[in-house]
Scaffold this motif. Sequence first.
Motif, PDB file in Angstrom:
ATOM      1  N   HIS A 206      -5.561  12.988   8.373  1.00  0.00           N
ATOM      2  CA  HIS A 206      -5.279  11.583   8.636  1.00  0.00           C
ATOM      3  C   HIS A 206      -4.780  10.903   7.358  1.00  0.00           C
ATOM      4  O   HIS A 206      -4.720  11.529   6.308  1.00  0.00           O
ATOM      5  CB  HIS A 206      -6.541  10.891   9.149  1.00  0.00           C
TER       6      HIS A 206
ATOM      7  N   LEU B  65       3.024   0.525  15.381  1.00  0.00           N
ATOM      8  CA  LEU B  65       1.861  -0.180  15.910  1.00  0.00           C
ATOM      9  C   LEU B  65       1.987  -0.360  17.416  1.00  0.00           C
ATOM     10  O   LEU B  65       2.989  -0.883  17.905  1.00  0.00           O
ATOM     11  CB  LEU B  65       1.723  -1.530  15.208  1.00  0.00           C
TER      12      LEU B  65
ATOM     13  N   PHE C 277      -3.313   7.392  16.056  1.00  0.00           N
ATOM     14  CA  PHE C 277      -4.297   7.066  15.034  1.00  0.00           C
ATOM     15  C   PHE C 277      -4.882   5.689  15.292  1.00  0.00           C
ATOM     16  O   PHE C 277      -4.160   4.720  15.526  1.00  0.00           O
ATOM     17  CB  PHE C 277      -3.662   7.076  13.645  1.00  0.00           C
TER      18      PHE C 277
ATOM     19  N   LEU D 268       4.677   5.621  11.406  1.00  0.00           N
ATOM     20  CA  LEU D 268       3.619   5.066  12.248  1.00  0.00           C
ATOM     21  C   LEU D 268       4.100   3.749  12.847  1.00  0.00           C
ATOM     22  O   LEU D 268       4.557   2.867  12.124  1.00  0.00           O
ATOM     23  CB  LEU D 268       2.349   4.812  11.450  1.00  0.00           C
TER      24      LEU D 268
ATOM     25  N   PHE E  14       0.835  -1.198   0.000  1.00  0.00           N
ATOM     26  CA  PHE E  14       0.000   0.000   0.000  1.00  0.00           C
ATOM     27  C   PHE E  14       0.871   1.249   0.000  1.00  0.00           C
ATOM     28  O   PHE E  14       1.993   1.250   0.519  1.00  0.00           O
ATOM     29  CB  PHE E  14      -0.875   0.046   1.270  1.00  0.00           C
TER      30      PHE E  14
ATOM     31  N   TYR F  87      -2.009   3.117  16.317  1.00  0.00           N
ATOM     32  CA  TYR F  87      -0.663   3.519  15.924  1.00  0.00           C
ATOM     33  C   TYR F  87      -0.338   4.841  16.603  1.00  0.00           C
ATOM     34  O   TYR F  87      -1.217   5.662  16.866  1.00  0.00           O
ATOM     35  CB  TYR F  87      -0.577   3.734  14.417  1.00  0.00           C
TER      36      TYR F  87
ATOM     37  N   GLN G  42       2.194   8.198  15.807  1.00  0.00           N
ATOM     38  CA  GLN G  42       2.989   8.814  14.763  1.00  0.00           C
ATOM     39  C   GLN G  42       3.919   9.843  15.370  1.00  0.00           C
ATOM     40  O   GLN G  42       3.463  10.802  16.020  1.00  0.00           O
ATOM     41  CB  GLN G  42       2.105   9.480  13.701  1.00  0.00           C
TER      42      GLN G  42
ATOM     43  N   TYR H  27      -3.154  -4.185  18.688  1.00  0.00           N
ATOM     44  CA  TYR H  27      -4.115  -4.516  17.662  1.00  0.00           C
ATOM     45  C   TYR H  27      -5.139  -5.507  18.201  1.00  0.00           C
ATOM     46  O   TYR H  27      -4.946  -6.113  19.267  1.00  0.00           O
ATOM     47  CB  TYR H  27      -3.426  -5.108  16.422  1.00  0.00           C
TER      48      TYR H  27
ATOM     49  N   PHE I 136       4.376   0.020   8.585  1.00  0.00           N
ATOM     50  CA  PHE I 136       4.643   1.222   7.815  1.00  0.00           C
ATOM     51  C   PHE I 136       6.126   1.552   7.736  1.00  0.00           C
ATOM     52  O   PHE I 136       6.893   1.272   8.656  1.00  0.00           O
ATOM     53  CB  PHE I 136       3.925   2.427   8.451  1.00  0.00           C
TER      54      PHE I 136
ATOM     55  N   TYR J  88      -6.762  -1.264  15.119  1.00  0.00           N
ATOM     56  CA  TYR J  88      -5.356  -1.002  15.421  1.00  0.00           C
ATOM     57  C   TYR J  88      -5.191   0.371  16.072  1.00  0.00           C
ATOM     58  O   TYR J  88      -5.961   1.281  15.796  1.00  0.00           O
ATOM     59  CB  TYR J  88      -4.528  -0.996  14.129  1.00  0.00           C
TER      60      TYR J  88
ATOM     61  N   TYR K 145       0.015   5.151   1.326  1.00  0.00           N
ATOM     62  CA  TYR K 145      -0.919   6.082   1.937  1.00  0.00           C
ATOM     63  C   TYR K 145      -0.344   7.497   1.838  1.00  0.00           C
ATOM     64  O   TYR K 145       0.876   7.689   1.836  1.00  0.00           O
ATOM     65  CB  TYR K 145      -1.142   5.749   3.411  1.00  0.00           C
TER      66      TYR K 145
ATOM     67  N   GLU L 299      -7.880  -2.904   2.699  1.00  0.00           N
ATOM     68  CA  GLU L 299      -6.985  -1.874   3.200  1.00  0.00           C
ATOM     69  C   GLU L 299      -7.482  -1.379   4.544  1.00  0.00           C
ATOM     70  O   GLU L 299      -8.618  -1.619   4.935  1.00  0.00           O
ATOM     71  CB  GLU L 299      -6.887  -0.702   2.221  1.00  0.00           C
ATOM     72  N   ALA L 300      -6.628  -0.671   5.252  1.00  0.00           N
ATOM     73  CA  ALA L 300      -6.989  -0.088   6.534  1.00  0.00           C
ATOM     74  C   ALA L 300      -7.541   1.314   6.338  1.00  0.00           C
ATOM     75  O   ALA L 300      -7.121   2.050   5.452  1.00  0.00           O
ATOM     76  CB  ALA L 300      -5.771  -0.036   7.453  1.00  0.00           C
ATOM     77  N   PHE L 301      -8.512   1.644   7.182  1.00  0.00           N
ATOM     78  CA  PHE L 301      -9.092   2.981   7.202  1.00  0.00           C
ATOM     79  C   PHE L 301      -8.713   3.636   8.517  1.00  0.00           C
ATOM     80  O   PHE L 301      -8.750   2.995   9.563  1.00  0.00           O
ATOM     81  CB  PHE L 301     -10.622   2.899   7.074  1.00  0.00           C
ATOM     82  N   PHE L 302      -8.384   4.913   8.440  1.00  0.00           N
ATOM     83  CA  PHE L 302      -7.856   5.614   9.606  1.00  0.00           C
ATOM     84  C   PHE L 302      -8.805   6.678  10.131  1.00  0.00           C
ATOM     85  O   PHE L 302      -9.533   7.317   9.362  1.00  0.00           O
ATOM     86  CB  PHE L 302      -6.518   6.271   9.261  1.00  0.00           C
ATOM     87  N   GLY L 303      -8.755   6.874  11.444  1.00  0.00           N
ATOM     88  CA  GLY L 303      -9.443   7.990  12.053  1.00  0.00           C
ATOM     89  C   GLY L 303      -8.645   9.267  11.879  1.00  0.00           C
ATOM     90  O   GLY L 303      -7.556   9.277  11.310  1.00  0.00           O
ATOM     91  N   GLN L 304      -9.202  10.359  12.405  1.00  0.00           N
ATOM     92  CA  GLN L 304      -8.601  11.674  12.230  1.00  0.00           C
ATOM     93  C   GLN L 304      -7.424  11.923  13.157  1.00  0.00           C
ATOM     94  O   GLN L 304      -6.685  12.888  12.985  1.00  0.00           O
ATOM     95  CB  GLN L 304      -9.665  12.753  12.447  1.00  0.00           C
TER      96      GLN L 304
ATOM     97  N   ARG M 162     -10.012  -2.514   9.773  1.00  0.00           N
ATOM     98  CA  ARG M 162      -9.812  -3.248   8.526  1.00  0.00           C
ATOM     99  C   ARG M 162     -10.700  -4.467   8.534  1.00  0.00           C
ATOM    100  O   ARG M 162     -10.887  -5.095   9.570  1.00  0.00           O
ATOM    101  CB  ARG M 162      -8.354  -3.672   8.485  1.00  0.00           C
ATOM    102  N   GLY M 163     -11.230  -4.821   7.359  1.00  0.00           N
ATOM    103  CA  GLY M 163     -11.974  -6.053   7.234  1.00  0.00           C
ATOM    104  C   GLY M 163     -11.019  -7.232   7.300  1.00  0.00           C
ATOM    105  O   GLY M 163      -9.803  -7.071   7.214  1.00  0.00           O
TER     106      GLY M 163
END
Lengths: 116, 113
Positions: A43, B45, B90, B43, A34, B35, B37, B48, A106, B33, A36, B101-106, B94-95
């Motif tokens: 984000h 981990l 963050f 990032l 990936f 993370y 930063q 999880y 990452f 997850y 990003y 893919e992973a989706f992230f919060g704000q 993820r499914g």
Amino acid sequence: AQSVSQHNHHVILSEAASLELGCNYSYGGTVNLFWYVQYPGQHLQLLLKYFSGDPLVKGIKGFEAEFIKSKFSFNLRKPSVQWSDTAEYFCAVNMNYGGSQGNLIFGKGTKLSVKP
Amino acid sequence: IAGITQAPTSQILAAGRRMTLRCTQDMRHNAMYWYRQDLGLGLRLIHYSNTAGTTGKGEVPDGYSVSRANTDDFPLTLASAVPSQTSVYFCASRGTAPYTEAFFGQGTRLTVV
């Protein structure tokens, strides 16, 4: 342990210049790959992904990446950058165990600054 | 659809205090997850969870704990905050299919003083 290396910490380009950001990973098995992007103060958003098939994948905003298995690489490219591409770019990898996926690891990121 | 919601957005915390960062997703993803930063480190981990009721340690788990009582929520707790935990946190989900893919919060910007 699995690791991801991004070669450039900070890249500075002028608008219309071509971009290539390097990414190498350490795992020898099946992987998902990936890129990003993180715009300032925001984000992470997915730019593109590779799971299988054609090793040249196209993402949003004109970005593409090529998976070269023999080199363990997944470099990101864009033929002509714009000022709005100024952001930090992260390469990420997870191992694919055939029925499940490992954690997403990452790289340290590459900051791209595009001069108008 | 909100995706992933993190709270608070930012926080200044005195060292030694306990703090819970909240994360809620509405995508019914099994995997979640946390993370952190940090400049120059990308990032990393922290913890999880592959499914509700299970959790695991990531690369930098010390000083943090998590729980996963249900599918939607994955709070991160700092039992006794230290200045080195100053970071942007963050949450992602993820499914569990092999190709997701992973989706992230704000993100939550935490400053420990």
